[in-house]
Design a protein around this motif. Structure first.
Motif, short mmCIF file in Angstrom:
data_model
loop_
_atom_site.label_atom_id
_atom_site.label_comp_id
_atom_site.label_asym_id
_atom_site.label_seq_id
_atom_site.Cartn_x
_atom_site.Cartn_y
_atom_site.Cartn_z
N TYR A 48 11.95 -0.39 6.36
CA TYR A 48 12.00 -0.80 7.77
C TYR A 48 12.38 -2.27 7.89
O TYR A 48 13.13 -2.67 8.77
CB TYR A 48 10.65 -0.59 8.47
N ILE A 49 11.82 -3.09 6.97
CA ILE A 49 12.18 -4.51 7.02
C ILE A 49 13.68 -4.67 6.71
O ILE A 49 14.39 -5.42 7.38
CB ILE A 49 11.32 -5.34 6.03
N SER A 119 19.66 6.93 6.43
CA SER A 119 19.38 8.27 5.88
C SER A 119 17.89 8.41 5.60
O SER A 119 17.32 9.49 5.78
CB SER A 119 20.22 8.53 4.63
N GLY A 120 17.24 7.32 5.19
CA GLY A 120 15.80 7.36 4.89
C GLY A 120 14.96 7.80 6.09
O GLY A 120 13.93 8.45 5.93
N LEU A 121 15.44 7.46 7.30
CA LEU A 121 14.65 7.76 8.50
C LEU A 121 14.48 9.26 8.75
O LEU A 121 13.65 9.67 9.56
CB LEU A 121 15.31 7.12 9.73
N PHE A 122 15.29 10.10 8.06
CA PHE A 122 15.24 11.56 8.30
C PHE A 122 14.50 12.30 7.18
O PHE A 122 14.53 13.52 7.12
CB PHE A 122 16.67 12.11 8.38
N LEU A 123 13.86 11.56 6.27
CA LEU A 123 13.31 12.21 5.08
C LEU A 123 11.82 12.48 5.16
O LEU A 123 11.10 11.93 5.99
CB LEU A 123 13.57 11.34 3.84
N SER A 124 11.40 13.35 4.24
CA SER A 124 9.97 13.61 4.04
C SER A 124 9.77 13.66 2.53
O SER A 124 10.71 13.99 1.79
CB SER A 124 9.63 14.96 4.66
N LEU A 219 11.71 -4.40 16.42
CA LEU A 219 12.14 -3.09 15.92
C LEU A 219 11.35 -2.69 14.67
O LEU A 219 10.86 -1.57 14.54
CB LEU A 219 13.64 -3.17 15.59
N VAL A 220 11.20 -3.65 13.76
CA VAL A 220 10.45 -3.38 12.52
C VAL A 220 8.99 -3.06 12.87
O VAL A 220 8.42 -2.09 12.35
CB VAL A 220 10.52 -4.58 11.55
N ALA A 221 8.40 -3.85 13.78
CA ALA A 221 6.99 -3.64 14.15
C ALA A 221 6.81 -2.26 14.76
O ALA A 221 5.83 -1.56 14.47
CB ALA A 221 6.55 -4.72 15.13
N TRP A 222 7.76 -1.83 15.57
CA TRP A 222 7.68 -0.52 16.21
C TRP A 222 7.75 0.60 15.16
O TRP A 222 6.94 1.53 15.14
CB TRP A 222 8.81 -0.41 17.24
N LEU A 223 8.72 0.49 14.23
CA LEU A 223 8.86 1.52 13.18
C LEU A 223 7.60 1.55 12.31
O LEU A 223 7.12 2.60 11.90
CB LEU A 223 10.08 1.20 12.30
N TRP A 224 7.08 0.36 12.02
CA TRP A 224 5.92 0.20 11.15
C TRP A 224 4.73 1.00 11.69
O TRP A 224 3.94 1.56 10.96
CB TRP A 224 5.58 -1.30 11.13
#
Ligand code: HEM
Ligand code: HEM
Length: 226
Positions: A48-49, A119-124, A219-224
């Motif tokens: 995320y960072i 791509s990482g955002l769609f993984l599990s 943005l990073v804080a929100w994803l975090w």
């Protein structure tokens, strides 16, 4: 010789924080991830960072200081080829910003890093971690993204390897590129492509970066927290 301010503070900060989080991202996936109990969570946070840093860099590449701009270091194929030829014959000119080949390598790194974080955002991890966009896509899309994430991580390692090799070659030739990425300043022959008049106006540019930095941190804080 002339001393030129080349890299502004945001670009230098971007670079060294990016190096740190990319190292953490690889470390947590390529090893057992000690001392972390849940390496995948550290992996995602480092990612995320990296995402926040990349959002900053893509926009700063258009709005930022002279040498930070893509227009300053993306050259035409003809110019890049000319630089390659002169470099191979040992006469490569000195550039204040990235040289034509370096600029191409930087662009490749930024594109590959962006593919990696997106791509990482769609993984599990199929155990307990689901990335923020995992539940919004079908399992087919997620497994495609998984392939992209794996394949691109190898491409990224190659690009980083080439990046370090190029830096080694430049430092053997006596060019202090690493020092410049730390201090912001380069010593250049008078015949280099830039004149001191083009130095960065420090205060103006730092203020200009501020809203962008706040946005990227938000943005990073929100994803975090998702
Ligand atoms: C700098 C950015 C990143 C790098 C260098 C990176 C690198 C890697 C690597 C090398 C793997 C192992 C791939 C394999 O061997 O199959 C991996 C897996 C993974 N990554 Fe990333 N990644 C990054 C960003 C992200 C982000 C932003 C997320 C999402 C939040 C993410 C989530 C995952 C997940 C869920 C896995 C699969 C873990 C498992 O199978 O247990 N990554 N990543
Ligand atoms: C994870 C590893 C690394 C990644 C992903 C990476 C990425 C990048 C990127 C994207 C740039 C362009 C900077 C910009 O214009 O915004 C860059 C430039 C640069 N990097 Fe790295 N870097 C890595 C490791 C390193 C290391 C370990 C060093 C030093 C020992 C280093 C030294 C430099 C220098 C000196 C430049 C400026 C090159 C020039 O003058 O054209 N990098 N790097």
């Amino acid at each position: 010789m002339q001393k030129i301010k080349v890299w502004d503070l945001p670009v230098r900060f971007f670079h060294w924080l990016l190096v740190a989080v990319v190292v953490v991202a690889f470390y947590t996936m390529k090893t057992e991830g000690a001392p972390f109990d849940f390496p995948i969570e550290i992996h995602a946070k480092a990612g995320y960072i990296a995402l926040g840093l990349l959002v900053f860099r893509w926009i700063w590449g258009v709005t930022g200081t002279h040498h930070a701009r893509f227009s300053n270091f993306i050259y035409s194929p003809a110019n890049t080829f000319r630089y390659l030829r002169s470099m191979l014959s040992g006469q490569g000119a000195s550039y204040a910003g990235h040289n034509p080949l370096g600029g191409l390598a930087v662009l490749a790194l930024l594109v590959s890093l962006s593919i990696q974080v997106l791509s990482g955002l769609f993984l599990s991890d199929d155990i307990f971690f689901n990335a923020p966009l995992y539940s919004y896509v079908s399992s087919d899309i997620s497994s495609l993204m998984r392939k992209v994430h794996t394949w691109n991580s190898n491409a990224l390692l190659v690009l980083i390897g080439l990046h370090l090799l190029a830096l080694l070659v430049h430092s053997l030739k006596g060019e202090k590129l690493i020092g410049a990425m730390l201090t912001g300043y380069k010593n250049l022959p008078d015949a280099a492509d830039e004149q001191p008049g083009r130095e960065i106006k420090r205060h103006l540019n730092l203020w200009a970066a501020l809203p962008l930095i706040v946005f990227a941190i938000g943005l990073v804080a929100w994803l975090w927290r998702i």
